[in-house]
Design a protein around this motif. Structure first.
Motif, PDB file in Angstrom:
ATOM      1  N   LEU A 153      -6.155  -8.971   5.732  1.00 19.09           N
ATOM      2  CA  LEU A 153      -6.747  -8.962   4.391  1.00 19.09           C
ATOM      3  C   LEU A 153      -8.117  -8.295   4.345  1.00 19.09           C
ATOM      4  CD1 LEU A 153      -5.744 -12.416   2.861  1.00 19.09           C
ATOM      5  CD2 LEU A 153      -4.852 -10.152   2.319  1.00 19.09           C
ATOM      6  N   ILE A 154      -8.335  -7.324   5.216  1.00 17.05           N
ATOM      7  CA  ILE A 154      -9.585  -6.567   5.200  1.00 17.05           C
ATOM      8  C   ILE A 154      -9.262  -5.109   4.899  1.00 17.05           C
ATOM      9  CG2 ILE A 154     -11.517  -5.731   6.586  1.00 17.05           C
ATOM     10  CD1 ILE A 154     -11.492  -8.364   8.059  1.00 17.05           C
ATOM     11  N   LEU A 155      -9.921  -4.575   3.889  1.00 14.74           N
ATOM     12  CA  LEU A 155      -9.760  -3.178   3.512  1.00 14.74           C
ATOM     13  C   LEU A 155     -10.969  -2.395   4.007  1.00 14.74           C
ATOM     14  CD1 LEU A 155      -8.284  -0.918   1.958  1.00 14.74           C
ATOM     15  CD2 LEU A 155      -9.597  -1.599  -0.070  1.00 14.74           C
ATOM     16  N   VAL A 156     -10.734  -1.461   4.913  1.00 11.68           N
ATOM     17  CA  VAL A 156     -11.802  -0.618   5.442  1.00 11.68           C
ATOM     18  C   VAL A 156     -12.003   0.554   4.485  1.00 11.68           C
ATOM     19  CG1 VAL A 156     -12.555   0.814   7.378  1.00 11.68           C
ATOM     20  CG2 VAL A 156     -11.262  -1.289   7.804  1.00 11.68           C
ATOM     21  N   ASP A 157     -13.135   0.540   3.806  1.00 10.85           N
ATOM     22  CA  ASP A 157     -13.455   1.574   2.814  1.00 10.85           C
ATOM     23  C   ASP A 157     -14.832   2.134   3.154  1.00 10.85           C
ATOM     24  OD1 ASP A 157     -13.707   3.213   0.655  1.00 10.85           O
ATOM     25  OD2 ASP A 157     -13.957   1.615  -0.825  1.00 10.85           O
ATOM     26  N   ILE A 158     -14.841   3.208   3.949  1.00 11.30           N
ATOM     27  CA  ILE A 158     -16.103   3.762   4.452  1.00 11.30           C
ATOM     28  C   ILE A 158     -16.178   5.236   4.071  1.00 11.30           C
ATOM     29  CG2 ILE A 158     -17.544   4.075   6.503  1.00 11.30           C
ATOM     30  CD1 ILE A 158     -16.062   1.797   7.798  1.00 11.30           C
ATOM     31  N   PRO A 159     -16.743   5.539   2.895  1.00  9.73           N
ATOM     32  CA  PRO A 159     -16.803   6.935   2.430  1.00  9.73           C
ATOM     33  C   PRO A 159     -17.821   7.788   3.170  1.00  9.73           C
ATOM     34  CG  PRO A 159     -17.904   5.483   0.880  1.00  9.73           C
ATOM     35  CD  PRO A 159     -17.253   4.590   1.895  1.00  9.73           C
ATOM     36  N   ALA A 160     -18.772   7.142   3.869  1.00  8.82           N
ATOM     37  CA  ALA A 160     -19.792   7.882   4.618  1.00  8.82           C
ATOM     38  C   ALA A 160     -19.860   7.332   6.039  1.00  8.82           C
ATOM     39  CB  ALA A 160     -21.153   7.757   3.943  1.00  8.82           C
ATOM     40  N   ARG A 161     -20.307   8.155   6.946  1.00  8.62           N
ATOM     41  CA  ARG A 161     -20.379   7.771   8.353  1.00  8.62           C
ATOM     42  C   ARG A 161     -21.304   6.575   8.551  1.00  8.62           C
ATOM     43  NH1 ARG A 161     -22.018  11.799  13.380  1.00  8.62           N
ATOM     44  NH2 ARG A 161     -22.222  10.196  14.988  1.00  8.62           N
ATOM     45  N   ALA A 217      -5.610  -4.550   9.685  1.00  9.23           N
ATOM     46  CA  ALA A 217      -6.505  -4.198   8.589  1.00  9.23           C
ATOM     47  C   ALA A 217      -5.863  -3.064   7.789  1.00  9.23           C
ATOM     48  CB  ALA A 217      -7.864  -3.772   9.132  1.00  9.23           C
ATOM     49  N   PHE A 218      -6.399  -2.816   6.594  1.00  9.04           N
ATOM     50  CA  PHE A 218      -5.924  -1.726   5.757  1.00  9.04           C
ATOM     51  C   PHE A 218      -7.053  -0.711   5.588  1.00  9.04           C
ATOM     52  CE2 PHE A 218      -3.369  -5.391   4.596  1.00  9.04           C
ATOM     53  CZ  PHE A 218      -2.083  -4.862   4.638  1.00  9.04           C
ATOM     54  N   TYR A 219      -6.697   0.495   5.154  1.00 10.10           N
ATOM     55  CA  TYR A 219      -7.675   1.569   5.064  1.00 10.10           C
ATOM     56  C   TYR A 219      -7.511   2.304   3.738  1.00 10.10           C
ATOM     57  CZ  TYR A 219      -7.285   0.460   9.985  1.00 10.10           C
ATOM     58  OH  TYR A 219      -7.219  -0.224  11.170  1.00 10.10           O
ATOM     59  N   THR A 220      -8.634   2.662   3.126  1.00 12.96           N
ATOM     60  CA  THR A 220      -8.583   3.373   1.855  1.00 12.96           C
ATOM     61  C   THR A 220      -7.934   4.737   2.010  1.00 12.96           C
ATOM     62  OG1 THR A 220     -10.604   2.249   1.145  1.00 12.96           O
ATOM     63  CG2 THR A 220      -9.946   4.207  -0.088  1.00 12.96           C
ATOM     64  N   ASN A 221      -8.282   5.437   3.094  1.00  8.18           N
ATOM     65  CA  ASN A 221      -7.742   6.769   3.349  1.00  8.18           C
ATOM     66  C   ASN A 221      -8.041   7.165   4.794  1.00  8.18           C
ATOM     67  OD1 ASN A 221     -10.540   7.464   3.293  1.00  8.18           O
ATOM     68  ND2 ASN A 221     -10.401   7.826   1.082  1.00  8.18           N
ATOM     69  N   ASP A 222      -7.632   8.378   5.162  1.00  5.36           N
ATOM     70  CA  ASP A 222      -7.865   8.874   6.522  1.00  5.36           C
ATOM     71  C   ASP A 222      -9.353   8.959   6.847  1.00  5.36           C
ATOM     72  OD1 ASP A 222      -5.201   9.309   5.950  1.00  5.36           O
ATOM     73  OD2 ASP A 222      -5.104  11.245   6.961  1.00  5.36           O
ATOM     74  N   GLU A 223     -10.154   9.341   5.850  1.00 10.29           N
ATOM     75  CA  GLU A 223     -11.584   9.550   6.081  1.00 10.29           C
ATOM     76  C   GLU A 223     -12.292   8.247   6.457  1.00 10.29           C
ATOM     77  OE1 GLU A 223      -9.862  10.839   3.552  1.00 10.29           O
ATOM     78  OE2 GLU A 223      -9.901  12.901   4.315  1.00 10.29           O
ATOM     79  N   SER A 224     -11.843   7.129   5.918  1.00 10.76           N
ATOM     80  CA  SER A 224     -12.476   5.851   6.242  1.00 10.76           C
ATOM     81  C   SER A 224     -12.353   5.540   7.729  1.00 10.76           C
ATOM     82  CB  SER A 224     -11.851   4.726   5.419  1.00 10.76           C
ATOM     83  OG  SER A 224     -12.251   4.805   4.069  1.00 10.76           O
ATOM     84  N   ILE A 225     -11.211   5.881   8.310  1.00 11.28           N
ATOM     85  CA  ILE A 225     -11.017   5.670   9.745  1.00 11.28           C
ATOM     86  C   ILE A 225     -11.955   6.568  10.544  1.00 11.28           C
ATOM     87  CG2 ILE A 225      -9.361   5.827  11.633  1.00 11.28           C
ATOM     88  CD1 ILE A 225      -7.157   5.355   9.504  1.00 11.28           C
TER      89      ILE A 225
END
Length: 245
Positions: A53-61, A75-83
């Motif tokens: 239940l954690i969404l990794v949403d990291i638009p910047a480094r 965990a879940f991820y907003t998109n490839d860039e967040s990873i």
């Protein structure tokens, strides 16, 4: 409601070294917790474990200069860039564990970490949107990968010493020729062999599971290309797990 972000930042101010964050799915009904760039700012953190239940949403480094261990367990991820932004902010990362299941938002899971030494991936995500893994880890020593449902898998790990590989296509790649210990639990129908002349000069221990179709062909090929092999183990039991670290 509890302000989780506030308490995490308060702990960061106290020079936190380990953070384990996970939310129970049952019996409670809660929204996903969003792990954002503002939480990737602790320079003392050495271990980070993110669970359900954690969404990794990291638009910047981010910037976690001391982080050495990172576990991403369902965990879940907003998109490839967040990873990419999460991993690129960890210049000293040594151990990464990734466990995933059904997810629609990621196309390529890219792991490009020059300092990484230990990597474990278990992923049964077979959604059409997910293409596969791109792994570029020149310092990697130990690799464990199993249960991948994705169609593509790319690996660059020239310093690899030991590997456990299960149910992955393109596994007998040139990046594995440096290993001293190798465990294979794969079908020959899924195996793409490296070019002619690719020899496992360092391989001394080989373990192959015999329940997959065509295992004898794989064994024959490996024996022909492993001139220094000292130990051979054939295993016919299903669901046997080998932990390298």
């Amino acid at each position: 409601a509890v302000d989780v972000v506030h308490w995490i930042k308060t702990a960061f101010a106290l020079h936190l070294r380990t953070l384990v964050l996970e939310f129970l799915i049952y019996p409670y009904e809660v929204d996903e917790f969003i792990f954002t760039s503002s939480l990737c700012t602790c320079d003392t953190l050495e271990t980070l474990k993110l669970g359900s239940l954690i969404l990794v949403d990291i638009p910047a480094r981010g910037s976690m200069k001391s982080l050495k261990t990172l576990h991403l367990i369902h965990a879940f991820y907003t998109n490839d860039e967040s990873i990419c932004n999460l991993l690129s902010g960890c210049p000293r990362l040594e151990e990464l564990v990734v466990e995933r299941s059904c997810e629609y938002s990621v196309k390529f899971f890219t792991i490009k970490v020059p300092s990484l030494q230990r990597l474990r991936i278990y992923d049964d995500n077979d959604e059409d949107e997910f293409v596969g893994y791109v792994i570029d880890t020149p310092s990697l020593k130990y690799l464990e990968i199993g249960y991948l449902g994705c169609p593509q898998f790319s690996l660059n790990a020239p310093g690899l010493l030991a590997a456990y590989i299960a149910r992955v296509s393109n596994v007998i790649s040139e990046s594995l020729v440096s290993v001293r210990r190798l465990v294979l639990n794969v079908s020959t129908s899924m195996t793409i062999y490296p070019p002619t002349g690719c020899i496992f000069y360092q391989l001394v221990y080989l373990q192959i599971y015999t329940h997959e179709p065509g295992w004898y062909d794989l064994l024959t090929w490996m024996l022909e290309h492993s001139p220094k092999l000292q130990v051979l183990k054939l295993v016919g039991v299903r669901n046997f797990i080998v932990l390298l670290f």
